[in-house]
Design an enzyme around this catalytic site. Structure first.
Site, PDB file in Angstrom:
ATOM      1  N   GLY B  42      88.669   7.903 -36.814  1.00  0.00           N
ATOM      2  CA  GLY B  42      87.907   6.699 -37.144  1.00  0.00           C
ATOM      3  C   GLY B  42      86.662   7.101 -37.922  1.00  0.00           C
ATOM      4  O   GLY B  42      86.577   8.199 -38.473  1.00  0.00           O
ATOM      5  N   GLY B  45      85.184  10.399 -36.603  1.00  0.00           N
ATOM      6  CA  GLY B  45      86.056  11.559 -36.749  1.00  0.00           C
ATOM      7  C   GLY B  45      86.346  11.901 -38.201  1.00  0.00           C
ATOM      8  O   GLY B  45      86.244  13.060 -38.610  1.00  0.00           O
ATOM      9  N   ARG B 337      73.455  -9.522 -28.129  1.00  0.00           N
ATOM     10  CA  ARG B 337      74.760  -9.900 -27.596  1.00  0.00           C
ATOM     11  C   ARG B 337      74.756 -10.145 -26.098  1.00  0.00           C
ATOM     12  O   ARG B 337      75.376 -11.092 -25.616  1.00  0.00           O
ATOM     13  CB  ARG B 337      75.759  -8.789 -27.912  1.00  0.00           C
ATOM     14  CG  ARG B 337      76.039  -8.730 -29.383  1.00  0.00           C
ATOM     15  CD  ARG B 337      76.917  -7.576 -29.750  1.00  0.00           C
ATOM     16  NE  ARG B 337      77.242  -7.682 -31.176  1.00  0.00           N
ATOM     17  CZ  ARG B 337      77.930  -6.772 -31.845  1.00  0.00           C
ATOM     18  NH1 ARG B 337      78.352  -5.678 -31.249  1.00  0.00           N
ATOM     19  NH2 ARG B 337      78.185  -6.950 -33.117  1.00  0.00           N
ATOM     20  N   GLU B 432      81.487   6.250 -30.742  1.00  0.00           N
ATOM     21  CA  GLU B 432      81.515   5.481 -29.494  1.00  0.00           C
ATOM     22  C   GLU B 432      81.889   6.361 -28.304  1.00  0.00           C
ATOM     23  O   GLU B 432      81.594   6.031 -27.156  1.00  0.00           O
ATOM     24  CB  GLU B 432      82.501   4.308 -29.622  1.00  0.00           C
ATOM     25  CG  GLU B 432      82.423   3.328 -28.449  1.00  0.00           C
ATOM     26  CD  GLU B 432      83.356   2.131 -28.577  1.00  0.00           C
ATOM     27  OE1 GLU B 432      84.008   1.995 -29.633  1.00  0.00           O
ATOM     28  OE2 GLU B 432      83.429   1.338 -27.626  1.00  0.00           O
TER      29      GLU B 432
END
Lengths: 261, 644
Positions: B42, B45, B337, B432
Site C-alpha cells: 500500500g 509499503g 470524526r 497504519e
C-alpha cells in the site's frame, strides 16, 4: 435500511458457474440454486451466500477475486451473462446489486477469457501481465526527494482533469475480457495518455509508449480493431480517445525517436 | 524497563534534522549488499520499497493481492494533508502539528507528529513529480479543501479518489524498481510469520496463495507495512482481505502492540442494510464541507419518518436539528470524526435516528445544490454520489444521504520508536500498521500523509542506521530458526485444516465482530468489556474445535486464508478489550461511558493516562504484560479539547 424497498421480495436464482481446479485442468459450468436473495445484496454478497452454503455442505466454495467492494481496487472481475461486470453500465461487479435481477433468473458467471489472463482457479484469473506492462514504462523516472515545489509546474485545469480521467483506470481487465481480440489497448492507452498529457511525463514520452506497447504485444494481447467494446464495458468510463492518443504517441515516437522497440 | 523511544534531544523543530545527521549511513557501494524485506504494497509499503531500492538496497516486496496496486490505500477518498500554506490562510508546519496532536486528544508523541508535519510538504512535491493528477485551479496551481478538525484548507485531493492516485504514484515508482531488478515482487504471497535469528528479525515465512507452498525468505531487515486491524469488527470500511495477521505474528514474536483499543469510528458511512452485509462503505469526510448533518427535532417526527408516514423532504426547515452546527458553532459539520460519530449515536439513542432501523442521520446537500448548482456538487463529489446511488438505490441529489458511523481506521498498532523500529531489532512497522502519529483519534486526510511520510521520507533514513551496524554479509535461510518458524506455520495450517467441525470462518468472524461492536465499539463500559472478554475466549475455543474447511492446503483455498486471519483476530480482539478496560478515561475514539463531561464529551485523565500502553505477548491464553511509555508534552499544553 439502506435503500431497501419494502416491497422488494427475496429472489430464488439459478447460477451457472465456471468451476476449474487450477491452471492446468479443464473447467466446466456447474449449476447451483440460491434462495432468499435480497434485492439489496451486492452480487458478491450473493456469491458469499452460495459459498457459505457450499462450505457448510462440505463442498468447495467458488474462488473469486474481490477486496475493497467499493469499486476502486479493481480486483473483482466476473463475466456475468456474457458481459464484463454484468448488465449495469459503469459498474464493477462488487457495485452491481441484485435489484438488477429478477426472481427466477438464471445467471451465468464466468472468468475473464483471454490468453494473457490464465485462470488460477474457478473465477480467479492471473492479471500480472498488466503489472509487467506498467513495469515496462508506465511511470515517470523520478527518485524520492529532490523534486521541485509542486506549484512550480502549473498545469491547465483542463489538462489536469483529462489526465485524471485517464488515471482512474482500475486495471480490472474488463476491456480485455470484452474485446473479441482480447486487446489491452484501452488499459495501456489510459496510462500512456495520463503521462503524455502532463508536462512531467513529456521527457520520456517516446520511450514510454514504445516500451509499453512492445510489452503488451509480448504478453499475448490481441490487436486493436477499433470496435470500442472496451470503452463501452469499462466500469470507470475510460474513453476511447485514449487509444487515439496512444496511436498518435506511438506513431510520433516511431517517426522521430531513437526507435527503441 | 521500557524500550528507548529514541526521541532526539533538543528543540522540537530541530529534532528531525539533528537526528538525520546523527544516524549512521551505509556507504553507497555497500547498500547493494543488504536485502530488505517489505511486506505490504500500500502507500506505506510501496513508497518504502521504491525508495529503498532507489537508494541501492535489494528489496523483496510482498503482497497477498494479485497486484501491488490493489492494496486498500487505493480506496482512500478525501485527500492528503500538507502544511504548504498555498492558500495563505494561516497554515504552517506548527499548525498541522498542533491540529494533529489536539485531534489525537493528546495521546501521540510530539516529536513524531512534528516530523510528520515537516515532511508533509515534500510528499506533495514528490507526488506531483510522479504525475499524480491532483485537483487544480484554473490558473494551473494546486487546489485545496478543508477537512475535519482543521480551520485551514490544507487538503490536497484528486476528486474523491485521492488514495487511488497516490497509490498508483507509489506503485509506478515501485514498478520502475521492479523493472530495474532492484525490487523482487512476490504477489499473491501472504506473510505468516517473522523469523528471528539471535534476537533480530532476519526473514519471513510465506504461503503462496495459488499453490499453497510455504516458503522462507531472508533479509537483513523486515519492514511491515501491512495496514490496520479494523476488520476485527467484521463490518468495517476496510477491504475484505485487510487483516492483522502479519502484525499479530510479529507481536507474538516479541513486538509490543500499542494502544490496541484506539480505533476510529468514521461518522459518514452508508448504514447497514441486512445480515448478509459483507462490508460498509465510507462516504468521504470531505462531504461534510458542503453537506449538513441533521435529524428531526422531535422524536415523534423521526418515528413517523421511520414508518414511512412522511417523507424526508416533507420535514420543514424549523423542524430539523442541525445538531453539529448547533453544538459546535466554530467547527460546525467539520468537527473531528470521533466527535461527529458520538453525536450521531447520541441522536439515535435519543430516538431521533432515521432510516427504518433508526440507526442513521441525514447528510443533506440541498443547500449546496441551491447555492452552487448540482453540476458544481457533481464536479466535487460525483463519484461518491454515484456510489451512494448504486448501493442504496436512492438519488442523493434529490434527497439527503443517510449515514451512520462505522469502523474505519485503527490508530493503535505495533509499537515503534522514533526510527519506526519495533521492539524487535531489525523489524520495522510503517503506516497504519504502527501506532505512532495519531494518538487516540486520527484527523481526516492524515492517513495518506502518514503512510507516505513513513515510506518516502522516514524509513529510508532510519533503516540505514540499523543496517550500518549490521555486517554486510549475505543472509540466508540456513539458520535453524527458519526451519522452526516454517514448521510452526505448517503445523498451524494443518491444524486449521484438520478440525473438521461445522462452522465457517465467516460465521466466527461475524460473531466476533458482533461482540466487538457491541462492547468495544463507539461506547464502552468496564462491565461490558469484561463480558466481551469472556465471550471472545469462549468463541476462540469454539473456533479451534468447530471450524469447517474443505479442500487442501496445497492449492488455492480462500476459506483457509480467511480462517488463519480470523484466528488472529480472535486473539487481537481480546487484547483490544483488555486495553479498553485498563484505560480508565475517555480520549478520542476511546469512549468509556463512565468518563464523560456533563456535556457528554470525552473526559481524559491526564494525570494517570498520559502514556502509550504497549502490550507484550507472554504466551497463549496468558495475560499480556503492560508497559507504559510516558508521553511528555513540552510544546503543547494539554487542555480539554473544544470545537465549540
Amino acid at each position: 435500511m439502506a435503500g431497501s424497498n419494502p416491497n422488494a421480495k427475496p429472489m430464488n436464482l439459478t447460477l451457472k458457474v465456471w468451476r476449474q481446479k487450477n491452471r492446468n485442468t479443464q473447467g466446466g459450468i456447474v449449476d447451483y440454486q440460491v434462495k432468499d436473495i435480497s434485492p439489496d445484496m451486492s452480487f458478491l454478497e450473493m456469491l458469499d451466500v452460495l459459498n457459505e452454503d457450499l462450505l457448510r455442505k462440505g463442498e468447495e466454495p467458488v474462488a473469486f477475486d474481490h477486496d475493497c467492494r467499493e469499486g476502486i481496487c479493481g480486483s473483482c472481475n466476473l463475466f456475468i451473462n456474457g458481459r464484463a461486470h454484468g448488465p449495469e453500465p459503469g459498474t464493477t461487479t462488487c457495485q452491481l446489486h441484485m435489484r438488477k435481477f429478477n426472481d427466477g433468473d438464471t445467471i451465468t458467471i464466468e472468468p475473464w477469457r483471454a490468453n494473457a489472463f490464465p485462470v488460477n482457479k474457478d473465477l480467479s484469473v492471473d492479471r500480472s501481465a498488466f503489472d509487467r506492462i506498467i513495469q515496462a514504462g508506465g511511470y515517470i523516472s523520478v527518485n524520492t526527494g529532490g523534486t521541485p515545489d509542486a506549484n512550480e509546474i502549473p498545469i491547465p485545469k483542463e489538462i489536469a482533469d483529462r489526465a485524471f480521467e485517464a488515471a482512474t483506470c482500475i486495471a480490472c481487465g474488463a476491456c480485455v475480457a470484452s474485446c473479441k481480440n482480447a486487446s489491452a489497448m484501452l488499459f495501456v492507452s489510459a496510462k500512456v495518455s495520463q503521462l503524455a498529457l502532463l508536462p512531467q511525463g513529456h521527457v520520456e514520452r517516446k520511450s514510454r509508449v514504445e516500451n509499453m506497447v512492445a510489452q503488451m504485444d509480448k504478453e499475448g494481447f490481441g490487436a486493436c480493431t477499433n470496435i470500442g467494446s472496451c470503452a463501452a464495458e469499462c466500469p470507470v468510463g475510460i474513453s476511447l480517445e485514449n487509444i487515439a492518443i496512444l496511436n498518435r504517441e506511438f506513431l510520433s515516437a516511431k517517426a522521430t525517436s531513437n526507435n527503441l522497440a | 524497563m521500557f524500550p528507548d523511544s529514541k526521541i532526539p534531544e533538543g528543540p522540537l523543530a530541530e529534532k528531525w534534522d539533528k537526528h538525520k545527521f546523527n544516524v549512521k549511513l551505509v556507504n553507497p557501494a555497500n547498500k547493494r549488499k543488504y536485502d530488505v524485506i517489505v511486506v505490504g504494497t500500500g502507500l506505506a509499503g510501496a513508497s518504502a520499497a521504491a525508495s529503498l531500492a532507489e537508494l541501492g538496497y535489494n528489496v523483496k516486496a510482498f503482497t497477498y493481492h494479485d497486484s501491488p496496486r490493489r492494496a486498500h490505500s487505493i480506496a482512500a477518498q478525501g485527500g492528503i494533508n500538507a502544511a504548504k500554506n498555498y492558500q495563505n490562510d494561516g497554515d504552517s508546519v506548527y499548525r498541522l502539528f498542533y491540529d494533529t496532536i489536539k485531534g489525537g486528544d493528546y495521546r501521540a508523541r510530539e516529536a513524531n507528529v512534528y516530523r510528520l508535519a515537516q515532511v508533509s510538504v515534500n510528499i506533495i512535491d514528490q507526488c506531483v513529480a510522479q504525475g499524480v493528477p491532483f485537483a487544480r485551479e484554473y490558473g494551473g496551481l494546486l487546489a485545496n479543501r478543508s477537512f475535519g478538525g482543521a480551520q485551514v484548507s490544507r487538503t490536497f485531493y484528486a476528486r474523491g479518489q485521492t488514495g487511488q492516485q497516490l497509490l498508483l504514484g507509489a506503485y509506478s515508482a515501485l514498478s520502475r524498481q521492479v523493472a530495474y531488478g532492484k525490487v523482487k515482487l512476490y504477489t499473491r504471497t501472504e506473510m505468516l510469520d517473522v523469523v528471528i535469528v539471535d534476537g533480530q528479525a532476519r526473514g519471513i515465512i510465506t504461503r503462496n496463495l495459488i499453490t499453497g507452498e510455504i516458503e522462507q525468505h531472508a533479509g537483513h531487515a523486515v519492514v511491515l507495512a501491512t495496514g490496520g486491524y479494523g476488520n476485527v469488527f467484521y463490518l468495517s470500511t476496510n477491504a475484505k482481505y485487510s487483516n492483522a495477521t502479519a502484525a499479530w505474528r510479529a507481536h507474538k514474536k516479541g513486538a509490543y502492540f500499542a494502544n490496541p483499543c484506539f480505533t476510529q469510528i468514521h461518522p459518514t458511512c452508508i448504514p447497514v442494510s441486512g445480515d448478509y452485509q459483507s462490508k460498509l462503505t465510507l462516504m468521504s469526510e470531505s462531504l461534510r464541507n458542503d453537506g449538513r448533518v441533521w435529524v428531526p427535532k422531535e422524536k415523534a417526527t423521526a418515528e413517523r419518518l421511520r414508518k414511512g408516514e412522511i417523507r424526508v423532504n416533507d420535514i420543514k426547515e424549523e423542524d430539523r436539528d442541525y445538531f453539529l452546527e448547533r453544538k459546535y458553532p466554530a467547527f460546525g459539520n467539520l468537527v473531528p470524526r470521533d466527535v461527529a460519530s458520538r453525536n450521531a449515536k447520541m441522536m439515535c439513542d435519543e430516538g431521533r435516528g432515521v432510516g427504518s432501523s433508526g440507526l442513521a442521520v441525514f447528510l443533506d446537500f440541498a443547500d449546496a445544490i441551491k447555492r452552487n448548482g448540482a453540476d458544481w456538487v457533481s464536479q466535487k463529489y460525483g463519484n461518491l454520489f454515484d456510489m451512494y446511488a448504486k448501493i442504496t438505490g436512492e438519488n442523493p441529489y434529490e434527497q439527503p444521504m443517510r449515514i451512520y458511523p462505522a469502523v474505519h481506521y485503527t490508530m493503535g498498532g505495533l509499537w515503534v520508536d522514533y526510527n519506526l523500529q519495533t521492539t524487535v531489532p531489525g523489524l520495522y512497522a510503517t503506516g497504519e500498521c504502527n501506532f505512532s502519529d495519531h494518538g487516540a483519534n486520527r484527523l481526516g486526510a492524515s492517513a495518506l500523509m502518514q503512510g507516505l511520510a513513513d515510506g518516502y521520507f522516514v524509513i529510508p533514513y532510519t533503516i540505514g542506521d540499523y543496517l550500518a551496524q549490521t555486517p554486510p554479509k549475505p543472509v540466508t535461510t540456513e539458520h535453524p530458526a527458519f526451519k522452526e518458524a516454517e514448521a510452526e506455520v505448517r503445523a498451524r495450517v494443518q491444524k486449521l485444516m484438520s478440525i473438521n467441525g461445522t462452522r465457517t470462518p465467516d460465521d466466527f468472524h461475524k460473531a466476533l465482530g458482533h461482540i466487538m461492536w457491541e462492547y468495544c465499539g463507539m461506547a464502552r463500559t468496564a462491565e461490558g468489556l469484561q463480558h466481551a472478554k469472556a465471550e471472545i475466549q469462549k468463541l476462540r475455543r469454539e473456533f479451534w474445535s468447530d471450524l469447517k474447511l474443505v479442500g487442501t492446503e496445497a492449492e488455492m483455498n480462500q476459506a483457509l486464508e480467511k480462517a488463519g486471519r480470523v484466528a488472529d483476530f480472535l486473539e487481537l480482539g481480546e487484547l483490544m478489550v483488555d486495553d479498553a478496560y485498563h484505560r480508565n478515561e475517555s480520549c478520542g475514539g476511546h469512549f468509556r461511558e463512565e468518563y464523560q463531561t456533563p456535556e457528554g464529551e470525552a473526559l481524559r485523565d491526564d494525570e494517570n493516562f498520559t502514556y502509550v500502553a504497549a502490550w507484550e505477548y507472554t504466551g497463549d491464553n496468558q495475560v499480556s504484560a503492560l508497559h507504559k511509555e510516558d508521553l511528555r508534552f513540552e510544546n503543547v499544553k494539554l487542555t480539554q479539547r473544544s470545537y465549540k
